[in-house]
Write a protein that holds these residues in place. Structure first.
Motif, PDB file in Angstrom:
ATOM      1  N   ARG A  48      -0.057  -3.606  -0.803  1.00  0.00           N
ATOM      2  CA  ARG A  48      -0.539  -4.277  -2.007  1.00  0.00           C
ATOM      3  C   ARG A  48      -1.649  -5.259  -1.659  1.00  0.00           C
ATOM      4  O   ARG A  48      -2.687  -5.312  -2.334  1.00  0.00           O
ATOM      5  N   ASP A  49      -1.446  -6.026  -0.587  1.00  0.00           N
ATOM      6  CA  ASP A  49      -2.450  -7.007  -0.188  1.00  0.00           C
ATOM      7  C   ASP A  49      -3.768  -6.335   0.179  1.00  0.00           C
ATOM      8  O   ASP A  49      -4.845  -6.796  -0.210  1.00  0.00           O
ATOM      9  N   ARG A  50      -3.695  -5.237   0.916  1.00  0.00           N
ATOM     10  CA  ARG A  50      -4.926  -4.527   1.285  1.00  0.00           C
ATOM     11  C   ARG A  50      -5.592  -3.931   0.050  1.00  0.00           C
ATOM     12  O   ARG A  50      -6.810  -3.961  -0.091  1.00  0.00           O
ATOM     13  N   TRP A  51      -4.788  -3.376  -0.853  1.00  0.00           N
ATOM     14  CA  TRP A  51      -5.310  -2.795  -2.095  1.00  0.00           C
ATOM     15  C   TRP A  51      -6.094  -3.862  -2.867  1.00  0.00           C
ATOM     16  O   TRP A  51      -7.203  -3.606  -3.343  1.00  0.00           O
ATOM     17  N   ASN A  52      -5.538  -5.043  -2.989  1.00  0.00           N
ATOM     18  CA  ASN A  52      -6.192  -6.120  -3.731  1.00  0.00           C
ATOM     19  C   ASN A  52      -7.376  -6.706  -2.979  1.00  0.00           C
ATOM     20  O   ASN A  52      -8.364  -7.107  -3.590  1.00  0.00           O
ATOM     21  N   ARG A  53      -7.291  -6.764  -1.665  1.00  0.00           N
ATOM     22  CA  ARG A  53      -8.327  -7.370  -0.835  1.00  0.00           C
ATOM     23  C   ARG A  53      -9.551  -6.464  -0.671  1.00  0.00           C
ATOM     24  O   ARG A  53     -10.660  -6.955  -0.456  1.00  0.00           O
ATOM     25  N   GLU A  54      -9.364  -5.148  -0.748  1.00  0.00           N
ATOM     26  CA  GLU A  54     -10.452  -4.208  -0.457  1.00  0.00           C
ATOM     27  C   GLU A  54     -10.663  -3.220  -1.606  1.00  0.00           C
ATOM     28  O   GLU A  54     -10.397  -2.021  -1.464  1.00  0.00           O
ATOM     29  N   PRO A  55     -11.169  -3.693  -2.761  1.00  0.00           N
ATOM     30  CA  PRO A  55     -11.322  -2.790  -3.908  1.00  0.00           C
ATOM     31  C   PRO A  55     -12.260  -1.611  -3.632  1.00  0.00           C
ATOM     32  O   PRO A  55     -12.082  -0.530  -4.207  1.00  0.00           O
ATOM     33  N   GLU A  56     -13.204  -1.802  -2.715  1.00  0.00           N
ATOM     34  CA  GLU A  56     -14.135  -0.704  -2.400  1.00  0.00           C
ATOM     35  C   GLU A  56     -13.433   0.451  -1.676  1.00  0.00           C
ATOM     36  O   GLU A  56     -13.958   1.563  -1.626  1.00  0.00           O
ATOM     37  N   ASP A  57     -12.256   0.211  -1.121  1.00  0.00           N
ATOM     38  CA  ASP A  57     -11.517   1.248  -0.388  1.00  0.00           C
ATOM     39  C   ASP A  57     -10.410   1.899  -1.204  1.00  0.00           C
ATOM     40  O   ASP A  57      -9.709   2.774  -0.718  1.00  0.00           O
ATOM     41  N   ARG A  58     -10.221   1.474  -2.438  1.00  0.00           N
ATOM     42  CA  ARG A  58      -9.099   1.981  -3.231  1.00  0.00           C
ATOM     43  C   ARG A  58      -9.136   3.492  -3.423  1.00  0.00           C
ATOM     44  O   ARG A  58      -8.103   4.158  -3.298  1.00  0.00           O
TER      45      ARG A  58
END
Length: 147
Positions: A48-58
């Motif tokens: 979840r943290d990575r998803w929120n932190r890196e929107p360009e990688d979603r």
């Protein structure tokens, strides 16, 4: 996303397994439905943290998760082995692997085999020259310090 989730899940399961081994009679690990909300949160939070932190990688994270779900158990085992090999590489070896993989995706199977044979015969200097000529530009994530 699934790759990271699986790593986190594996870490959580390893910790749980370590606790189970510390007991005199090891109990089997629970299914997802039997995990406590705190255990689930511990497993999901990094994703979840990575998803929120890196929107360009979603989009890439979601595509990988969907690909993972479509894999057979044998393909997943092979992917885990490849991830482990990649994680154990030095930064230079990772750069080489990325360049080779990116270039090989554009080749026919025959051309890939020819490049593999050519690569085996190259000296380190020739490989470095090939890398200069064929390496993709570094991505932002490659410049982050490793944890």
């Amino acid at each position: 996303m699934k790759v990271l989730a699986l790593r986190v899940l594996a870490l959580g399961l390893a910790l749980a397994a370590g606790q189970a081994l510390a007991q005199t009679s090891p109990a089997p690990l629970p299914t997802w439905d039997k995990l406590t909300p705190q255990q689930r949160e511990a497993l999901i939070a990094p994703v979840r943290d990575r998803w929120n932190r890196e929107p360009e990688d979603r989009a890439r994270m979601l595509e990988r998760a969907q690909r993972w779900q479509a894999m057979t158990p044998e393909q997943r085992a092979q992917a885990r082995h490849g991830m482990k090999r990649f994680e154990d590489m030095s930064p230079g070896q990772r750069r080489e692997a990325r360049a080779l993989y990116g270039h090989m995706k554009t080749l026919t199977p025959e051309q890939r085999n020819a490049l593999r044979e050519q690569w085996k015969k190259m000296t380190p200097e020739q490989r470095e020259a090939w890398m200069r000529d064929n390496a993709p530009p570094p991505r932002d994530r490659d410049r982050r310090p490793e944890h």
